[in-house]
Motif scaffolding. Structure first.
Motif, PDB file in Angstrom:
ATOM      1  N   THR A 127       0.868  -1.176   0.000  1.00  0.00           N
ATOM      2  CA  THR A 127       0.000   0.000   0.000  1.00  0.00           C
ATOM      3  C   THR A 127       0.907   1.228   0.000  1.00  0.00           C
ATOM      4  OG1 THR A 127      -0.060   0.236   2.405  1.00  0.00           O
ATOM      5  CG2 THR A 127      -1.648  -1.300   1.417  1.00  0.00           C
ATOM      6  N   PRO A 128       0.348   2.412  -0.204  1.00  0.00           N
ATOM      7  CA  PRO A 128       1.200   3.609  -0.188  1.00  0.00           C
ATOM      8  C   PRO A 128       1.967   3.793   1.109  1.00  0.00           C
ATOM      9  CG  PRO A 128      -0.924   4.109  -1.177  1.00  0.00           C
ATOM     10  CD  PRO A 128      -1.038   2.721  -0.614  1.00  0.00           C
ATOM     11  N   THR A 129       1.480   3.215   2.208  1.00  0.00           N
ATOM     12  CA  THR A 129       2.167   3.399   3.489  1.00  0.00           C
ATOM     13  C   THR A 129       2.911   2.149   3.964  1.00  0.00           C
ATOM     14  OG1 THR A 129       0.128   2.827   4.672  1.00  0.00           O
ATOM     15  CG2 THR A 129       0.552   5.173   4.250  1.00  0.00           C
ATOM     16  N   ARG A 130       2.486   0.973   3.521  1.00  0.00           N
ATOM     17  CA  ARG A 130       3.172  -0.271   3.919  1.00  0.00           C
ATOM     18  C   ARG A 130       3.611  -0.990   2.640  1.00  0.00           C
ATOM     19  NH1 ARG A 130       3.279  -3.770   8.490  1.00  0.00           N
ATOM     20  NH2 ARG A 130       1.626  -2.670   9.622  1.00  0.00           N
ATOM     21  N   VAL A 162      13.352  -1.733  -0.985  1.00  0.00           N
ATOM     22  CA  VAL A 162      14.105  -2.859  -0.435  1.00  0.00           C
ATOM     23  C   VAL A 162      15.030  -2.336   0.662  1.00  0.00           C
ATOM     24  CG1 VAL A 162      15.649  -4.779  -0.930  1.00  0.00           C
ATOM     25  CG2 VAL A 162      13.959  -4.060  -2.642  1.00  0.00           C
ATOM     26  N   LEU A 163      14.727  -2.716   1.873  1.00  0.00           N
ATOM     27  CA  LEU A 163      15.445  -2.245   3.059  1.00  0.00           C
ATOM     28  C   LEU A 163      16.367  -3.362   3.538  1.00  0.00           C
ATOM     29  CD1 LEU A 163      15.662   0.062   5.182  1.00  0.00           C
ATOM     30  CD2 LEU A 163      13.780  -1.044   6.404  1.00  0.00           C
ATOM     31  N   GLN A 188       5.582  -0.354  10.570  1.00  0.00           N
ATOM     32  CA  GLN A 188       4.349   0.109   9.937  1.00  0.00           C
ATOM     33  C   GLN A 188       4.515   0.362   8.437  1.00  0.00           C
ATOM     34  OE1 GLN A 188       1.427   0.033  11.679  1.00  0.00           O
ATOM     35  NE2 GLN A 188       2.844  -0.910  13.152  1.00  0.00           N
ATOM     36  N   SER A 189       5.769   0.417   7.978  1.00  0.00           N
ATOM     37  CA  SER A 189       6.005   0.629   6.543  1.00  0.00           C
ATOM     38  C   SER A 189       6.492  -0.643   5.850  1.00  0.00           C
ATOM     39  CB  SER A 189       7.040   1.742   6.331  1.00  0.00           C
ATOM     40  OG  SER A 189       8.319   1.352   6.804  1.00  0.00           O
ATOM     41  N   ILE A 190       6.702  -1.720   6.623  1.00  0.00           N
ATOM     42  CA  ILE A 190       7.210  -2.974   6.050  1.00  0.00           C
ATOM     43  C   ILE A 190       6.046  -3.899   5.714  1.00  0.00           C
ATOM     44  CG2 ILE A 190       8.595  -5.035   6.473  1.00  0.00           C
ATOM     45  CD1 ILE A 190      10.310  -3.339   8.376  1.00  0.00           C
ATOM     46  N   ALA A 191       5.979  -4.309   4.447  1.00  0.00           N
ATOM     47  CA  ALA A 191       4.951  -5.248   4.025  1.00  0.00           C
ATOM     48  C   ALA A 191       5.377  -6.686   4.260  1.00  0.00           C
ATOM     49  CB  ALA A 191       4.625  -5.035   2.545  1.00  0.00           C
ATOM     50  N   ILE A 192       6.653  -6.956   4.027  1.00  0.00           N
ATOM     51  CA  ILE A 192       7.117  -8.342   4.097  1.00  0.00           C
ATOM     52  C   ILE A 192       8.556  -8.389   4.607  1.00  0.00           C
ATOM     53  CG2 ILE A 192       7.938  -8.419   1.688  1.00  0.00           C
ATOM     54  CD1 ILE A 192       6.679 -11.235   1.530  1.00  0.00           C
ATOM     55  N   GLU A 217       4.092  -9.593  14.769  1.00  0.00           N
ATOM     56  CA  GLU A 217       3.509  -8.707  15.786  1.00  0.00           C
ATOM     57  C   GLU A 217       3.411  -7.266  15.291  1.00  0.00           C
ATOM     58  OE1 GLU A 217       6.029  -9.320  19.138  1.00  0.00           O
ATOM     59  OE2 GLU A 217       4.974 -11.134  19.823  1.00  0.00           O
ATOM     60  N   GLN A 218       4.283  -6.913  14.339  1.00  0.00           N
ATOM     61  CA  GLN A 218       4.242  -5.572  13.763  1.00  0.00           C
ATOM     62  C   GLN A 218       3.355  -5.506  12.509  1.00  0.00           C
ATOM     63  OE1 GLN A 218       5.858  -3.317  15.697  1.00  0.00           O
ATOM     64  NE2 GLN A 218       6.364  -5.151  16.920  1.00  0.00           N
ATOM     65  N   GLY A 219       2.663  -6.586  12.232  1.00  0.00           N
ATOM     66  CA  GLY A 219       1.755  -6.620  11.087  1.00  0.00           C
ATOM     67  C   GLY A 219       2.405  -7.001   9.777  1.00  0.00           C
TER      68      GLY A 219
END
Length: 444
Positions: A127-130, A162-163, A188-192, A217-219
């Motif tokens: 998403t634009p934020t995650r 890519v972090l 909150q910004s990491i999707a995977i 736990e962080q989604g």
């Protein structure tokens, strides 16, 4: 205790006779004694390509004979009860204890990177934020290509997406607390979150359970590339709650060059429908009725697309038979720790060994250090040896080969040496240490 005494006490030494290893002659080991030229070399490269199980060769010969005598009927009627239509399921059943999963959570199929893309297409829903993908610094190149292309596919710049978690200055491996800290800060910004179970370059064994739990736990969704972990270290993917995992089978699983990959999908995701459905992912009860509408197979097998190579799967089955005979991954892990620790002890006793912080100061004197964690709980079977100054590694690698030691060079300055518990011995470790010192002596 001597290496020969350790081998005598080894309950699993007999298993080294179940594999075909290159001979000293076949690898051009010119500095081997004449009476040893036809003996097997010291093959410490199973982290790149596992040695050939004799049982795999026997099973492939059987399948070739059945192909000739039964042809298409081998799919449904097989004299060895390995019907080809079910052979991937048979392999999944045998693999389950190695990764700590149920047979329905496993699909033996395709290749590592194609399976990685299938799983990322399923779970990477930015998403634009995650939208970020968290991985380790210097992940295997194919993984990096997959991460970057997935980001681009969704319209994101890979440089921002890519972090990578890096080692601290002066260190070579990544601290778990640093991974968890980044997940906490960027969660909150990491999707995977997608790491290697065992890092291919350094041999670091990541704390998979802790990272998986904290990421979720962080989604974040948490997946793993097990190319260097499966068949190397014990895994409990189901109990750890891992969302998905992918692997190849030609390294520690000894299934042959370029053979079958696999994927794990936790049963909590059983309701997922593949975006790219194929015939072999259809419910096996009605697959050969050829219905026009896709009805997914149970569990991970719904992601299969085409029927797997029978010969490749048979090679894998041959290796898995040896794993079972050897007492399973837990027992092999015990021997692996003993072998790798012994090899490390021998290397550290060399006059050419230096501790890692001192290596970068060596601009003229040939020397080496070990960049794999010393704690057995933080590594698999592999020791990654870093050489200095620049250019020394290639000379040492050649010196090792001339003395019958096959490792795996990683340019510019690393050789990976991996004592495999299924077919390596303590005397192999001793030979490698002697060959390393002799190769250094030629340089000074």
């Amino acid at each position: 205790m001597s290496a020969s005494d350790l081998d005598l006490q080894d309950e699993q030494k007999s298993f080294d006779g179940k594999f075909v290893l290159p001979t000293n002659k076949s690898i051009g080991a010119e500095k081997i004694a004449p009476d040893a030229i036809d003996e097997p070399c010291v093959y410490f490269c199973g982290n790149s390509l596992g040695a050939m199980p004799k049982r795999a060769a026997e099973l492939v010969k059987e399948e070739l004979d059945i192909w000739g005598s039964r042809a298409v009927e081998g799919h449904f009627s097989h004299p060895k009860q390995r019907e080809w239509k079910d052979i991937a399921t048979l392999a999944a059943t045998e693999l389950a204890p190695l990764i700590g999963a149920s047979e329905d959570e496993i699909a033996c199929m395709a290749s590592l990177t194609s399976n990685l893309h299938l799983m990322m297409n399923t779970f990477y829903q930015p998403t634009p934020t995650r939208f970020k993908i968290l991985c380790e610094y210097k992940a295997f190149p194919s993984d990096q290509y997959a991460f970057n292309s997935q980001a681009s596919l969704h319209g994101f710049d890979p440089k921002d997406t890519v972090l990578e978690v890096q080692p601290r200055p002066g260190e070579y491996t990544i601290r778990t607390e640093d991974i968890l800290d980044i997940i906490k800060k960027e969660g909150q910004s990491i999707a995977i979150v997608l790491f290697s179970g065992v890092q291919y370059y350094t041999g670091q064994y990541f704390q998979m359970e802790a990272i998986t739990k904290f990421a979720q736990e962080q989604g974040c969704v948490c997946g793993w590339d097990l190319a260097h972990a499966i068949g190397n270290v014990p895994l409990s993917l189901h109990d750890w709650g891992v969302d998905f995992a992918v692997w190849c089978s030609y390294k520690y699983l000894n299934s042959g060059p370029g053979t079958l990959g696999g994927l794990f999908l936790h049963q909590k995701w059983d309701k997922l429908t593949p975006k790219f459905a194929g015939w072999w992912g259809h419910d096996p009860d009605t697959r050969f009725d050829m219905p026009p509408t896709f009805s997914p197979a149970p569990g991970a097998k719904r992601f299969a697309q085409s029927n797997p190579s029978v010969l490749a799967t048979t090679c894998l089955l041959g290796s898995l038979e040896v794993f079972k005979e050897a007492g399973g991954i837990q027992k092999l892990r015990g021997k692996s720790i003993r072998l790798t620790s012994y090899l490390e002890k021998l290397f550290r006793s060399s006059k050419f060994f230096v501790e890692a912080p001192s290596l970068e100061q060596q601009q003229t004197k040939p020397c080496f250090t070990i960049i794999t964690p010393s704690n057995p709980e933080e590594r698999g079977a592999q020791l990654s040896v870093l050489f200095a100054p620049s250019g020394v590694m290639q000379k040492i690698d050649n010196g090792l080969k001339l003395r019958g030691i096959i490792g795996d060079e990683r340019r510019p300055d690393v050789i990976r040496l991996t004592p495999i518990p299924l077919y390596n011995t303590f005397q192999d470790c001793q030979k490698a240490a002697i060959a390393l010192d002799e190769s250094f002596e030629e340089l000074v």
